[in-house]
Design an enzyme around this catalytic site. Structure first.
Site, short mmCIF file in Angstrom:
data_model
loop_
_atom_site.label_atom_id
_atom_site.label_comp_id
_atom_site.label_asym_id
_atom_site.label_seq_id
_atom_site.Cartn_x
_atom_site.Cartn_y
_atom_site.Cartn_z
N HIS A 17 23.40 25.27 -57.46
CA HIS A 17 22.57 24.17 -57.95
C HIS A 17 22.85 22.90 -57.14
CE1 HIS A 17 20.66 21.67 -61.19
NE2 HIS A 17 21.51 20.76 -60.71
N GLU A 18 24.12 22.57 -56.99
CA GLU A 18 24.50 21.37 -56.24
C GLU A 18 24.19 21.52 -54.76
OE1 GLU A 18 25.32 18.64 -57.70
OE2 GLU A 18 25.35 19.58 -59.68
N HIS A 21 20.72 20.35 -54.11
CA HIS A 21 20.68 18.89 -53.94
C HIS A 21 21.16 18.48 -52.54
CE1 HIS A 21 19.76 18.16 -58.11
NE2 HIS A 21 20.94 18.54 -58.58
#
Length: 369
Positions: A17-18, A21
Site C-alpha cells: 500500500h505504501e 504512494h
C-alpha cells in the site's frame, strides 16, 4: 500460526500500500524522506542517493512512507509552514505539488491494494479455471431441496425454473446466491416458470448461523435449493482478469451491504472484526496451506483499500475529501479547520480501533458467550 500469520498478512499488504504512494510520488518528483517496513524503532536501514531513508522497524505490522513536508507518516501537513516555505523547501514537497498530483499519490495506496486483490484472483482463475454448470440449460432449474428449505416451504417445487428475484433476472445459479446470502430474514419475490406458466412466490430467506471448522460463526441467508452440478472450465489470461474484476466487484458490494446493515441495525456490531480477529483468521488460514492464506490475503487487501478510502481525515479517503473541497473552493481549507479536522479524524480512527478490539477480545473463547 496465529503469531506468524498476522505479520505475514498485514506486513506485506500495508508495505505494498505504501509502495503505491511512494512510486507515484517519485513519478511526480515528490521526495520521500523515509520508507519504513514496520513501525517503531529502526532496527536496520540505509539512505539511498535520493535521500530516502529505507528502514526496517521493530514492529512488523505494516509500514509507512513519509514525504517531504509531512508532519508525520499520516501525511498531515504543517498548517503554519505551507505558505511560509522557501523555494528550497517547496522543491519536492508533497504539499506543494499540484492538486491533481497529490490526489493521485494518495489514491495510489488503495489502488495498489485493489491491484493485489485482482492479481491474486486472476492468477487463481488462470491456474484453476472457473466453476460452471455441468449442464448450462439446467443451471437455473431446482433439482433438489435441502433438508430444511425455505423455498420448499414457500411452495417451490423440483423442476421449477427460476426467472427473476425481486425483478432482477436470474441467468445462473450464482445470481440466486448473490441475492440471498447477505439478506437473512428478508422476504423476496421469486418469479419461476412451472410447466409453461409463470408464477411469483414470496420466499422468506432463512436466517442461518453457520460455523466453520475453527468454530467461527457467521450469519447468512439460505433458501435451501440446489441446481445442476458444477464443473471447472479452463480460461485464458484475458478472461481471468475479467473474472477477477467481477469477483472483486461482488466482494465490494458485500462489504457495502454489510456496513449498511450494521448501521440500520439489521446486523449486530458483534460481526465487526478488528486486529485480533484478523490475526486469528490469518493463523487459521495459514494452517490450511498457502492457497487458503493467499486467498484470505486478497480479501484483506481489498478491505484495506475500502477502509482507507472512507472519507475520514487522516485516512486516504479523508485526504481525497479535502482535495475535493479544495477543487470546489479553488483554495485549500484554512490551517485551523484543517488541523481540527485531522485531529478529529485521528481520534475517530483510534476510537474505532479500540471499539473493534474490545469486540474482538469479548469474542475470544475464554469469555464464553
Amino acid at each position: 500460526m496465529y503469531i506468524l500469520g498476522f505479520p505475514l498478512l498485514l506486513g506485506p499488504l500495508v508495505t505494498l500500500h505504501e509502495l503505491g504512494h511512494y512510486l507515484v510520488g517519485r513519478w511526480f518528483g515528490v521526495k520521500a524522506e523515509a520508507f519504513s517496513v514496520g513501525f517503531g524503532k529502526e532496527v536496520w536501514g540505509w539512505t539511498d542517493g535520493r535521500g530516502t531513508r529505507w528502514k526496517l522497524s521493530a514492529i512488523p505490522l505494516g509500514g509507512y512512507v513519509q514525504f517531504k513536508g509531512d508532519m508525520d507518516p499520516a501525511s498531515i501537513p504543517h498548517p503554519d509552514k505551507i505558505d511560509e516555505a522557501s523555494a528550497q523547501e517547496r522543491d519536492g514537497s508533497f504539499h506543494h505539488a499540484s492538486l491533481g498530483k497529490r490526489a493521485l499519490i494518495v489514491f495510489a495506496g488503495p489502488a495498489m491494494n485493489v491491484l493485489v486483490t485482482l492479481a491474486i484472483f486472476a492468477s487463481f482463475f488462470a491456474i484453476y479455471g472457473k466453476p460452471v454448470a455441468a449442464d448450462p440449460e439446467e443451471t437455473t432449474v431446482i433439482t433438489r431441496f435441502a433438508e430444511e428449505s425455505a423455498a420448499r416451504a414457500a411452495g417451490l417445487e423440483i423442476g421449477d425454473r427460476m426467472i427473476a428475484i425481486d425483478g432482477e433476472p436470474v441467468a445462473e445459479f450464482q445470481d440466486v446466491a448473490d441475492q440471498v446470502l447477505m439478506y437473512p430474514g428478508r422476504t423476496i419475490d421469486m418469479e419461476i416458470e412451472r410447466e409453461g406458466e409463470r408464477l411469483t412466490l414470496p420466499v422468506r430467506i432463512a436466517d442461518i448461523e453457520e460455523a466453520d471448522r475453527f468454530g467461527n460463526k457467521s450469519r447468512i441467508g439460505r433458501i435451501g435449493i440446489y441446481s445442476s452440478e458444477l464443473a471447472v472450465e479452463e480460461v485464458g489470461i484475458g478472461e481471468s482478469i475479467g473474472l477477477a474484476f467481477v469477483q472483486t466487484g461482488k466482494l465490494v458490494d458485500m462489504m457495502v451491504t454489510g456496513i449498511k446493515q450494521i448501521i440500520v441495525g439489521d446486523r449486530s456490531v458483534k460481526e465487526l472484526g478488528g486486529p485480533v480477529t484478523i490475526g486469528k483468521f490469518a493463523g487459521e488460514q495459514l494452517s490450511m496451506g498457502p492457497l487458503a492464506f493467499i486467498n484470505f490475503a486478497a480479501l484483506i487487501s481489498l478491505n484495506l483499500a475500502f477502509i482507507n478510502l472512507l472519507p475520514i481525515p487522516a485516512l486516504d479517503g479523508g485526504h481525497l475529501a479535502f482535495y475535493a473541497a479544495e477543487a470546489v473552493r479553488r483554495k485549500p481549507l484554512g490551517p485551523k479547520s484543517t488541523e481540527v479536522a485531522y485531529r478529529a479524524g485521528v481520534a475517530l480512527v483510534l476510537a474505532l480501533m479500540v471499539f473493534v478490539t474490545f469486540i474482538d477480545i469479548a469474542k475470544l473463547p475464554f469469555f464464553g458467550n
